[in-house]
Scaffold this motif. Sequence first.
Motif, PDB file in Angstrom:
ATOM      1  N   ARG A  90      -3.714  10.528  -4.697  1.00  0.00           N
ATOM      2  CA  ARG A  90      -2.772   9.585  -5.241  1.00  0.00           C
ATOM      3  C   ARG A  90      -1.600  10.300  -5.803  1.00  0.00           C
ATOM      4  NH1 ARG A  90      -5.660   4.536  -5.364  1.00  0.00           N
ATOM      5  NH2 ARG A  90      -4.102   3.486  -6.866  1.00  0.00           N
TER       6      ARG A  90
ATOM      7  N   ASP B  28      -4.546  -1.979  -7.133  1.00  0.00           N
ATOM      8  CA  ASP B  28      -2.972  -1.545  -6.838  1.00  0.00           C
ATOM      9  C   ASP B  28      -2.232  -2.790  -6.827  1.00  0.00           C
ATOM     10  OD1 ASP B  28      -3.733   1.127  -6.422  1.00  0.00           O
ATOM     11  OD2 ASP B  28      -3.898   0.758  -4.145  1.00  0.00           O
ATOM     12  N   SER B  29      -2.818  -4.082  -6.866  1.00  0.00           N
ATOM     13  CA  SER B  29      -1.887  -5.152  -6.897  1.00  0.00           C
ATOM     14  C   SER B  29      -1.525  -5.801  -8.253  1.00  0.00           C
ATOM     15  CB  SER B  29      -2.525  -6.403  -6.215  1.00  0.00           C
ATOM     16  OG  SER B  29      -3.792  -6.772  -6.796  1.00  0.00           O
TER      17      SER B  29
ATOM     18  N   SER C  40       0.835  -1.328  -0.006  1.00  0.00           N
ATOM     19  CA  SER C  40      -0.113   0.048   0.063  1.00  0.00           C
ATOM     20  C   SER C  40       0.800   1.173   0.058  1.00  0.00           C
ATOM     21  CB  SER C  40      -0.808  -0.038   1.159  1.00  0.00           C
ATOM     22  OG  SER C  40      -1.795  -1.042   1.041  1.00  0.00           O
TER      23      SER C  40
ATOM     24  N   ALA D  48      -9.057   2.257  -0.540  1.00  0.00           N
ATOM     25  CA  ALA D  48      -8.114   3.020  -1.554  1.00  0.00           C
ATOM     26  C   ALA D  48      -7.711   4.301  -1.252  1.00  0.00           C
ATOM     27  CB  ALA D  48      -8.767   2.738  -3.041  1.00  0.00           C
TER      28      ALA D  48
ATOM     29  N   LEU E 228      -5.589  -5.232  -1.834  1.00  0.00           N
ATOM     30  CA  LEU E 228      -5.208  -4.150  -2.443  1.00  0.00           C
ATOM     31  C   LEU E 228      -5.774  -3.863  -3.555  1.00  0.00           C
ATOM     32  CD1 LEU E 228      -1.370  -5.394  -2.154  1.00  0.00           C
ATOM     33  CD2 LEU E 228      -2.508  -3.502  -0.997  1.00  0.00           C
TER      34      LEU E 228
ATOM     35  N   GLN F 224       2.707   1.638  -3.078  1.00  0.00           N
ATOM     36  CA  GLN F 224       2.199   2.219  -4.377  1.00  0.00           C
ATOM     37  C   GLN F 224       1.981   3.876  -4.195  1.00  0.00           C
ATOM     38  OE1 GLN F 224      -1.444   3.534  -3.776  1.00  0.00           O
ATOM     39  NE2 GLN F 224      -1.550   4.129  -5.897  1.00  0.00           N
ATOM     40  N   GLN F 225       1.801   4.334  -2.673  1.00  0.00           N
ATOM     41  CA  GLN F 225       1.803   5.665  -2.422  1.00  0.00           C
ATOM     42  C   GLN F 225       2.966   6.343  -2.969  1.00  0.00           C
ATOM     43  OE1 GLN F 225       0.709   5.920   1.594  1.00  0.00           O
ATOM     44  NE2 GLN F 225      -1.754   5.561   1.112  1.00  0.00           N
TER      45      GLN F 225
END
Lengths: 412, 290
Positions: free
Chosen positions: B131, A281-282, A252, B125, A278, A255-256
Amino acid sequence: MTQKSKLILPGMTRRQVVKAGLAATAVAAAPGYMRTAGAATPIKIGIPTVITGGYAVLGSHVMRTAKLVKKMKDASGGVLGRPVEFLFKDTQGKPADCVRKCQELVERDDCRIFTGVVVSSEARAIMPKLDEWNSFFISHGNGDGRLTAELLVPNFFRANTSAPMGARTLALFLKNAEQNDFYAIGSDYAWGHSSVGAFETQIQNVGKNFAGKVFAPVGNKDYSTYITKIMQSGAQGCYVALQGDEGRAFYSQAQQYGLASRVTMVTEIVAQANIRALGKDSVGLTGSSRYPFTYETPENAAFVKRFTEEYPGELPDWSDGEMMQALDILFAAMEKADSTDAKKIVAAMEDLEVTSVKGATLMRKCDHQGENQGFVVRVSESSDYSEPIPQILNIYKREDVTPTCNSTEYAN
Amino acid sequence: MDFVGFLLTQCLNAFSQAAVLFFIACGLTLIFGIMRIINFAHGSLFMLGAYVGYSTVAATGSFWLALIVAPIVVGAVGIAFEKVFLSRLYARGDGGAYLMVTFGLAVIMGEMIRVIWGPHPHGVATPDILRGVVFLLDQPFPKYRLFLIALGVIAAISVWQFLERTRAGLLIRAVSQNAEMVQALGTDVQLVRTCVFGFGCAMAALGGVLAAPMVTAFLGMSASVIIDAFVIVIIGGMGSFLGSIIGSVLVAYVQVFGAYYFPNMALAIMYLLMLVILVVRPGGLLGKEE
């Protein structure tokens, strides 16, 4: 019995005759499996697993697959004509608790067959006691390579893919990759060290450069510092040996940070539970898989079908598949030994080959390690499923991914 | 990566971590300051916040709504718990009873979350607008962490100003110093206690929602965070709001830089800091020795 009751057969009243008749009719009318599996003493199998705590997800997989297997086995006549009874105990992932729960299983329940232990350090804790307990333990998911090397005891077998085998599979896959420098991050306990250590050796064996490694404490939540270290290393690839809560936190946060756009992340275990949590994002995550449910064989297709019928909305994770395989192997050894005695199961399991959900697995005699095929998968979206799934990229032969006997090393 | 850029991103990493820790520690310290209750269930309330946040996002698609709904729901749970259970114990003045009751709540809440949401983790999310990264001295830094820092600073200043400059804040401080006297002057001390407990729970829930995009919502998330929160409260001084801010920043810095320079001792360093502070100032940095 009252004095008014009539004797309609010598020594029996009418009521006794009616009861006996009903009982006989019920037995005659019962399906065959009830007369065999239901009548005999159950085979007790202890599942000292993680029901509460950080690894509870893996424990829940163990339990749901065990419950499914019980239904399937009992419906098909049981094992040795006896029903199977799983005894679940919560270890919370703590080695001392695991030893205590196993001791209880032995002394209170006379249960001497164990599986479903989640954490490698728990497995290490109970293995030296197996002989004293006259017990047998088959690992369904313990990854520490040393369990079938310097820590091996006679009453222990490992059916699953170990950490060195996962790392080896990935190294073989990365041999022709464009990335040259690899960094590694692992969880600071037995499996994490074993996995990273194996990857370090294997990736250098295929001609790549190992740029460094770092271990995060168990239960770590903030991975910003570790992500900084990975970026500082200048490596093009990063091997991730983090599981469960830690793995999800890392991915996580990676990804950020946009880490995936700078560094190719590969992992030893691609887990469906992480993929689900996830979400998108996975997608793109590549790694070895101990069991991808997308593996296309009749045995696995039947398991996946039965699993999804039993648990609607769920997909089998790696630990479900490994648990299924371990139980298939255990039952095959019991049938071969025609016994549930620990010593006889050991003798029967040596060099036993069983075809289960991961293909054919050989439980080799020399170190009690199951020779498993190696899978490399990439997480992808699929129109057939509501969540991303592991698509198989390559399958490596079991003789190529299993270490030399009593070792975590490879001959070439 | 040059050293100044590295130092900047590490400092910001520490501040973002401090922001999450602050949300849970400030509630814990306020509850102790006003009620003299060590709330063992605070970690579970943080976890409940993350799960309620997940459900809100799943149902509405809005992370922002989750930031409002979760504190309200968990705050209401906290108020109900205080009314039904804790308020009956005030007359006894038995700290041990508070510990047992809040520990019981933590266990029950953990099991209830397992029953309602299942054992599997749930991802939340990162909102689209947060993001990606911004580049600071050529170093990438997540927008979401900058948002955490900003929200943490706003929340800290708001609560501080509320406590210092409003009549309600004055009452809260007065209750923390001499509840009997405040009661004698005609203020409903019970109401103040209830409100503070609910507010502390709501703050923990807000922390849970904010942490979810970084760690997902999972059953074990209460255990580790409650230890950090207690360390912060002990370092800052039991019952000191400003102490909880300073403690959060100190612990976060020690965790971030400790993990970088002494990765094998990352956890131990935090406890070492606590021990040193307890030796030098047994009541914590801004607390009173009782």
